[in-house]
Design a protein around this motif. Sequence first.
Motif, short mmCIF file in Angstrom:
data_model
loop_
_atom_site.label_atom_id
_atom_site.label_comp_id
_atom_site.label_asym_id
_atom_site.label_seq_id
_atom_site.Cartn_x
_atom_site.Cartn_y
_atom_site.Cartn_z
N MET A 99 -7.00 7.33 -9.96
CA MET A 99 -5.89 8.07 -9.37
C MET A 99 -4.56 7.68 -10.03
O MET A 99 -3.67 8.52 -10.17
CB MET A 99 -5.84 7.81 -7.86
N LEU A 100 -4.44 6.43 -10.42
CA LEU A 100 -3.21 6.00 -11.12
C LEU A 100 -3.10 6.75 -12.44
O LEU A 100 -2.00 7.22 -12.80
CB LEU A 100 -3.25 4.50 -11.36
N GLU A 101 -4.20 6.89 -13.15
CA GLU A 101 -4.19 7.63 -14.42
C GLU A 101 -3.86 9.10 -14.19
O GLU A 101 -3.07 9.70 -14.94
CB GLU A 101 -5.55 7.47 -15.11
N PHE B 198 -3.55 19.60 -6.51
CA PHE B 198 -3.86 18.96 -5.23
C PHE B 198 -5.29 18.43 -5.16
O PHE B 198 -5.61 17.57 -4.34
CB PHE B 198 -3.67 19.95 -4.07
N TYR B 199 -6.18 18.96 -6.02
CA TYR B 199 -7.60 18.68 -5.88
C TYR B 199 -7.96 17.20 -6.00
O TYR B 199 -8.78 16.70 -5.22
CB TYR B 199 -8.39 19.51 -6.90
N PRO B 200 -7.38 16.44 -6.96
CA PRO B 200 -7.72 15.00 -7.03
C PRO B 200 -7.39 14.25 -5.75
O PRO B 200 -8.15 13.36 -5.34
CB PRO B 200 -6.87 14.49 -8.21
N TYR B 201 -6.28 14.63 -5.10
CA TYR B 201 -5.90 13.95 -3.86
C TYR B 201 -6.87 14.29 -2.73
O TYR B 201 -7.20 13.44 -1.90
CB TYR B 201 -4.47 14.34 -3.47
N LEU C 261 -4.98 5.92 2.42
CA LEU C 261 -5.35 7.25 2.93
C LEU C 261 -4.10 8.02 3.33
O LEU C 261 -3.97 9.22 3.01
CB LEU C 261 -6.30 7.10 4.12
N ASP C 262 -3.18 7.39 4.01
CA ASP C 262 -1.91 8.03 4.38
C ASP C 262 -1.14 8.47 3.14
O ASP C 262 -0.56 9.56 3.10
CB ASP C 262 -1.04 7.07 5.20
N PHE C 263 -1.15 7.61 2.14
CA PHE C 263 -0.44 7.92 0.89
C PHE C 263 -1.01 9.18 0.24
O PHE C 263 -0.26 10.08 -0.16
CB PHE C 263 -0.55 6.73 -0.07
N GLU D 147 2.10 17.50 -0.51
CA GLU D 147 3.15 17.81 -1.49
C GLU D 147 2.61 18.67 -2.62
O GLU D 147 3.26 19.65 -3.05
CB GLU D 147 3.72 16.50 -2.04
N ALA D 148 1.40 18.34 -3.10
CA ALA D 148 0.80 19.08 -4.20
C ALA D 148 0.41 20.50 -3.78
O ALA D 148 0.57 21.46 -4.55
CB ALA D 148 -0.42 18.33 -4.73
#
Length: 218
Positions: free
Chosen positions: A11-13, A26-29, A58-60, A67-68
Motif C-alpha cells: 500500500m505504501l508503494e 479507490f480499488y486498492p484501498y 482500517l480507519d485510515f 476520498e478516492a
Amino acid sequence: NYLFDDLEKDMLEIMNIQNVTGILNFYPYQKAIEFIIQLVEKGKELSKQTLVKYLSRLDFYLNKCEEAINWCEEQRFIPVQNVYNDSISRVDDFGAVLIPSTFCRPINYEKRRHILSAHKTHALFLKNELSLREEREDIESIKQQIDKSHWKNIELISIFTAIITFLFGTVNFMANGSGMTITQQIYSIMTIGLVLLLFVCAIAVVTMQRENDPKKYW
C-alpha cells in the motif's frame, strides 16, 4: 502467507505511485479494507495492542477509500482501459476517435458508497468488540482483586482473634502467677513480647503485596 506487513509495504508503494501520477484509484484501498477486516475476524486471539494497530490502519484506509471514490466520480475515472494507441478507432469522414476499452463498464458509485458504508459499519462493530473485551478484562481484574482482598480480610480477622485470645489468656496467667520471682516474670514478659512480635510479622506478611520472590517479604 500474505501478512499485514506485506499489505503495508504494498500500500505504501501504491500510495507513492498515486502521489506521483495524481490518480487516486479507490480499488486498492477497498481491497486493503477487506483484507484487514478478514484478518481481525480470524485473529480472535490477537493481542489488544495488535488489534488497536489493525483497527487504526482500517480507519485510515476507510478515509482514503472515501476520498478516492469522490475523486474518481468527479474525474469520471475509468480504472482499467487499453493504452492510448489501442483505444484509437478510425471513423470514415471524421477521423480518429478515442474509444475506451470495451471491457470497461461505467462505475456505479452509489454501489461503491454502499460497500464503503458497510465496511464502516463492520469496522465500528469490531471496535465495539475490542471495547467489550477490554471491559471484560477490567471486570475480571477487579473480581480477582476483590477475591484476594476477601481472603486477606479473613486472614487478618483470624490473626487478630488469636492475638486477643492470647492476650486474655496471658492476663489470667500473670494474675495467677503472683508467686513467680522477678526473673520469671521478666522471662514471661519477654516471651509474651516475642509471641506478639510473631503476630505482627504474620500481619505484615498477610497485608504486604505478594511477590513471586519470597525474599521480598523481608
